[in-house]
Design a protein around this motif. Sequence first.
Motif: not given
Length: 162
Positions: A31-32, A34-35, A48
């Motif tokens: 997971t990012t 952006t994702k 975040k």
Amino acid sequence: MGNSMVKTQLEEVKSFLSKTVLELETFLNETTLTKLMNEEAGEEDYYKTILSNIRKLLVYCEEGLDACSVILQSESFQKGAAEKTLYRIYHQCIEEFFSPKNDAWFEDSRSAYTGKNSIKLQKQTPKSIIDLLKGLEGEFQRIREELEYYETDYRTKMIQSK
């Protein structure tokens, strides 16, 4: 509590933490930010915060897992160390899951009466995060019920020893 009962609980908690660490690591590795933003447009700072909470939970669970492993591998079982470890796991892992310090999500105590999941997110959140928390909640609830004894017993022992 007898040595064998404490040891059994420690083994059960170790197994729980092993599975939890694997699940959290897998999620975080895949997971990012952006994702998440692509999955569901939302408030980046909130995402975040959620990821930060999940990372913190992972660290607490890894530390608890390491402590369980060390105690269970020692030549003689140290009941006092095991009880202290279970107490710490209750406060760091279990409580952090149900009530993270920065309130990215919270536990709805009324959910016990409705049969629904108790974790409620503060804002709109991607389904992957919702699924992760829902998937973990049942086992966290089970272990919390197992370890609630240490909430009062260990604290009482510490007060009496002073």
